[in-house]
Design a protein around this motif. Structure first.
Motif, PDB file in Angstrom:
ATOM      1  N   THR A   1      -0.657  14.248   7.154  1.00 56.73           N
ATOM      2  CA  THR A   1      -1.726  13.416   7.717  1.00 56.73           C
ATOM      3  C   THR A   1      -1.844  13.572   9.225  1.00 56.73           C
ATOM      4  OG1 THR A   1      -0.212  11.521   7.895  1.00 56.73           O
ATOM      5  CG2 THR A   1      -1.508  11.708   5.869  1.00 56.73           C
ATOM      6  N   GLY A   2      -1.082  14.509   9.823  1.00 52.52           N
ATOM      7  CA  GLY A   2      -1.137  14.739  11.262  1.00 52.52           C
ATOM      8  C   GLY A   2       0.018  14.113  11.999  1.00 52.52           C
ATOM      9  N   ASN A   3       0.359  14.682  13.148  1.00 52.94           N
ATOM     10  CA  ASN A   3       1.436  14.173  14.001  1.00 52.94           C
ATOM     11  C   ASN A   3       2.770  14.085  13.267  1.00 52.94           C
ATOM     12  OD1 ASN A   3      -0.359  13.763  16.220  1.00 52.94           O
ATOM     13  ND2 ASN A   3      -1.038  11.843  15.272  1.00 52.94           N
ATOM     14  N   GLY A   4       3.005  15.030  12.361  1.00 60.35           N
ATOM     15  CA  GLY A   4       4.273  15.055  11.648  1.00 60.35           C
ATOM     16  C   GLY A   4       4.394  14.054  10.523  1.00 60.35           C
ATOM     17  N   GLU A   5       3.328  13.329  10.238  1.00 60.71           N
ATOM     18  CA  GLU A   5       3.360  12.318   9.174  1.00 60.71           C
ATOM     19  C   GLU A   5       2.918  12.925   7.849  1.00 60.71           C
ATOM     20  OE1 GLU A   5       4.213   8.951   9.612  1.00 60.71           O
ATOM     21  OE2 GLU A   5       4.857   9.567  11.623  1.00 60.71           O
ATOM     22  N   TRP A   6       3.440  12.357   6.755  1.00 58.05           N
ATOM     23  CA  TRP A   6       3.092  12.793   5.401  1.00 58.05           C
ATOM     24  C   TRP A   6       2.763  11.594   4.533  1.00 58.05           C
ATOM     25  CZ3 TRP A   6       3.091  17.897   3.517  1.00 58.05           C
ATOM     26  CH2 TRP A   6       3.578  18.861   4.424  1.00 58.05           C
ATOM     27  N   THR A   7       1.943  11.836   3.521  1.00 55.95           N
ATOM     28  CA  THR A   7       1.672  10.805   2.519  1.00 55.95           C
ATOM     29  C   THR A   7       1.856  11.416   1.143  1.00 55.95           C
ATOM     30  OG1 THR A   7       0.054   9.169   1.736  1.00 55.95           O
ATOM     31  CG2 THR A   7      -0.805  11.300   2.422  1.00 55.95           C
TER      32      THR A   7
ATOM     33  N   THR B   1       0.792  -1.229   0.000  1.00 56.37           N
ATOM     34  CA  THR B   1       0.000   0.000   0.000  1.00 56.37           C
ATOM     35  C   THR B   1       0.820   1.273   0.000  1.00 56.37           C
ATOM     36  OG1 THR B   1      -0.173  -0.061   2.416  1.00 56.37           O
ATOM     37  CG2 THR B   1      -1.933  -1.139   1.140  1.00 56.37           C
ATOM     38  N   THR B   2       2.060   1.237   0.475  1.00 57.98           N
ATOM     39  CA  THR B   2       2.839   2.474   0.538  1.00 57.98           C
ATOM     40  C   THR B   2       4.322   2.170   0.489  1.00 57.98           C
ATOM     41  OG1 THR B   2       3.088   4.579   1.724  1.00 57.98           O
ATOM     42  CG2 THR B   2       3.008   2.576   3.058  1.00 57.98           C
ATOM     43  N   ASP B   3       5.115   3.235   0.257  1.00 55.73           N
ATOM     44  CA  ASP B   3       6.570   3.161   0.181  1.00 55.73           C
ATOM     45  C   ASP B   3       7.029   2.181  -0.897  1.00 55.73           C
ATOM     46  OD1 ASP B   3       7.172   5.033   2.325  1.00 55.73           O
ATOM     47  OD2 ASP B   3       6.368   3.516   3.673  1.00 55.73           O
ATOM     48  N   PHE B   4       6.521   2.367  -2.095  1.00 54.97           N
ATOM     49  CA  PHE B   4       6.923   1.534  -3.222  1.00 54.97           C
ATOM     50  C   PHE B   4       6.704   2.291  -4.529  1.00 54.97           C
ATOM     51  CE2 PHE B   4       2.416   1.011  -3.480  1.00 54.97           C
ATOM     52  CZ  PHE B   4       2.137   0.707  -4.803  1.00 54.97           C
ATOM     53  N   THR B   5       7.335   1.780  -5.562  1.00 60.63           N
ATOM     54  CA  THR B   5       7.078   2.229  -6.921  1.00 60.63           C
ATOM     55  C   THR B   5       6.942   1.007  -7.808  1.00 60.63           C
ATOM     56  OG1 THR B   5       7.895   3.616  -8.746  1.00 60.63           O
ATOM     57  CG2 THR B   5       9.537   2.448  -7.461  1.00 60.63           C
TER      58      THR B   5
ATOM     59  N   ARG C   1       8.791  -2.182  -6.225  1.00 61.91           N
ATOM     60  CA  ARG C   1      10.106  -2.017  -5.606  1.00 61.91           C
ATOM     61  C   ARG C   1       9.968  -1.088  -4.410  1.00 61.91           C
ATOM     62  NH1 ARG C   1      15.426  -2.690  -6.823  1.00 61.91           N
ATOM     63  NH2 ARG C   1      14.859  -3.594  -8.837  1.00 61.91           N
ATOM     64  N   ILE C   2      10.545  -1.490  -3.290  1.00 60.06           N
ATOM     65  CA  ILE C   2      10.481  -0.694  -2.070  1.00 60.06           C
ATOM     66  C   ILE C   2      11.217   0.632  -2.264  1.00 60.06           C
ATOM     67  CG2 ILE C   2      11.318  -0.552   0.311  1.00 60.06           C
ATOM     68  CD1 ILE C   2      10.764  -3.518   0.566  1.00 60.06           C
ATOM     69  N   VAL C   3      10.651   1.706  -1.695  1.00 57.86           N
ATOM     70  CA  VAL C   3      11.276   3.022  -1.658  1.00 57.86           C
ATOM     71  C   VAL C   3      11.450   3.420  -0.205  1.00 57.86           C
ATOM     72  CG1 VAL C   3      11.001   5.457  -2.266  1.00 57.86           C
ATOM     73  CG2 VAL C   3      10.241   3.697  -3.857  1.00 57.86           C
ATOM     74  N   ASP C   4      12.637   3.870   0.161  1.00 55.01           N
ATOM     75  CA  ASP C   4      12.843   4.292   1.542  1.00 55.01           C
ATOM     76  C   ASP C   4      13.779   5.483   1.630  1.00 55.01           C
ATOM     77  OD1 ASP C   4      15.356   3.209   1.116  1.00 55.01           O
ATOM     78  OD2 ASP C   4      15.055   1.464   2.386  1.00 55.01           O
ATOM     79  N   ASP C   5      13.721   6.153   2.777  1.00 54.79           N
ATOM     80  CA  ASP C   5      14.567   7.310   3.068  1.00 54.79           C
ATOM     81  C   ASP C   5      15.999   6.819   3.240  1.00 54.79           C
ATOM     82  OD1 ASP C   5      15.606   9.756   4.102  1.00 54.79           O
ATOM     83  OD2 ASP C   5      15.172   9.073   6.138  1.00 54.79           O
ATOM     84  N   ARG C   6      16.877   7.236   2.326  1.00 57.12           N
ATOM     85  CA  ARG C   6      18.248   6.732   2.366  1.00 57.12           C
ATOM     86  C   ARG C   6      19.171   7.764   1.736  1.00 57.12           C
ATOM     87  NH1 ARG C   6      19.135   1.724  -1.119  1.00 57.12           N
ATOM     88  NH2 ARG C   6      16.958   1.422  -0.475  1.00 57.12           N
ATOM     89  N   CYS C   7      20.024   8.375   2.525  1.00 58.39           N
ATOM     90  CA  CYS C   7      20.944   9.383   1.992  1.00 58.39           C
ATOM     91  C   CYS C   7      22.174   8.703   1.405  1.00 58.39           C
ATOM     92  CB  CYS C   7      21.358  10.374   3.077  1.00 58.39           C
ATOM     93  SG  CYS C   7      22.206  11.833   2.417  1.00 58.39           S
TER      94      CYS C   7
ATOM     95  N   ARG D   1       3.868   5.432  -4.314  1.00 59.23           N
ATOM     96  CA  ARG D   1       3.247   5.876  -3.066  1.00 59.23           C
ATOM     97  C   ARG D   1       4.299   5.847  -1.974  1.00 59.23           C
ATOM     98  NH1 ARG D   1      -2.954   3.470  -2.571  1.00 59.23           N
ATOM     99  NH2 ARG D   1      -3.911   5.112  -3.851  1.00 59.23           N
ATOM    100  N   MET D   2       4.309   6.910  -1.173  1.00 60.21           N
ATOM    101  CA  MET D   2       5.308   7.016  -0.112  1.00 60.21           C
ATOM    102  C   MET D   2       4.658   7.494   1.173  1.00 60.21           C
ATOM    103  SD  MET D   2       8.724   8.450  -2.040  1.00 60.21           S
ATOM    104  CE  MET D   2       7.991   9.896  -2.769  1.00 60.21           C
TER     105      MET D   2
END
Length: 306
Positions: free
Chosen positions: A179-185, A8-12, A248-254, A28-29
């Motif tokens: 989406t509240g509480n510091g969260e984003w979609t 459902t989320t964090d993928f392409t 494919r999973i997408v994640d926060d990665r510097c 979706r992220m």
């Protein structure tokens, strides 16, 4: 690393409209990708949205690359927002950063009274959008295409890029919301026309049909957690049929590291670097993307200081 397309989320993922010369991609992220990127910096809400769009656009474009590397979606100009960068690596990592003038941004918000700003407001008349493709192979030079930032939205400017630089008719939708509480979609989708040939024939009519269906896509549908992408694609293209590829999973990665930082610093004039030296003889550098702090002896960059 991959997961099933019904994640459902964090993928392409890519998709193909059955028996039509139309290809597409969707992203979706959420909490594993766009939330930490936007929460890391105290950006104004509308600026955070646009940065999220740049990251989503980088994921949409980058997930189609046929080589190992990364793509940067870079917008810059002489307006209140000086630079904005979204980056996607072919391993699935994303990152983003924006640099802006607080007084100039405050003036935009006064003028717009809460309405989202358009690209010329943000980047000024000289604003430009670059899509930069960088190979992991250092022997291959980066490729860069540039278009003006003269449309209302980042998605519209990206469509111009494909029309002008790639000659590929494309339609793009992007949506980023708190989406509240510091969260984003965040959600994004693009479709592209495949050129006609002897086998396909003229693809004009099929493209017009796909454009019309894509035009019914709403911002809310892009990010609705109760609407899986499989259902969304079926809703849009069920009459033609649509096939969603493995995601494919997408994640926060510097991608910052000391070696890359040293390479960048060694390209700067010694005089400029020595002006930045701390009293203890070190350079203190913070990554603008992830905030990681590096402390490097000046000798590691320039050689012994006289």
């Amino acid at each position: 690393m991959t997961k099933p397309p019904f994640q459902t989320t964090d993928f392409t993922a890519s998709f193909q409209i059955q028996d039509r010369p139309i290809r597409g991609r969707v992203v979706r992220m959420g909490e594993e990708s766009i939330t930490p990127i936007l929460a890391r910096h105290d950006y104004p809400e509308n600026l955070a949205r646009i940065l999220g769009e740049a990251v989503a656009l980088a994921a949409l474009v980058g997930s189609s690359l046929k080589f190992e590397g990364r793509i940067l979606v870079q917008a810059e100009g002489d307006g209140p927002v000086r630079m904005l960068v979204g980056e996607y690596t072919t391993s699935g990592g994303v990152r983003g950063y924006a640099r802006y003038d607080e007084a100039g941004w405050a003036n935009i918000e006064r003028l717009n009274k809460g309405k989202p700003p358009h690209m010329p407001q943000l980047f000024g008349p000289s604003g430009r959008l670059g899509l930069i493709m960088v190979h992991d192979n250092p022997d291959i030079q980066p490729y860069q295409g540039i278009v003006p930032l003269n449309k209302g939205t980042l998605a519209q400017c990206a469509e111009d890029y494909y029309a002008m630089s790639e000659q590929v008719p494309s339609r793009i939708r992007l949506c980023v919301e708190p989406t509240g509480n510091g969260e984003w979609t965040c959600g994004g989708m693009m479709i592209q026309r495949i050129a006609g040939d002897e086998k396909r024939g003229d693809t004009t009519e099929a493209w017009r049909e796909a454009e019309a269906l894509f035009g019914t896509l709403t911002q809310g549908e892009l990010i609705d957690p109760e609407l899986p992408v499989t259902d969304l694609l079926f809703r849009l293209f069920h009459e033609q049929g649509v096939r969603l590829e493995e995601s494919r999973i997408v994640d926060d990665r510097c991608t910052c590291n000391e070696e890359r930082l040293l390479q960048t610093l060694r390209g700067m004039p010694d005089e400029s670097l020595r002006d930045l030296v701390e009293p203890d003889g070190t350079l203190a550098i913070d990554c603008q993307f992830c905030g990681r702090h590096y402390t490097l002896p000046i000798e590691s960059v320039t050689g012994p200081v006289n």
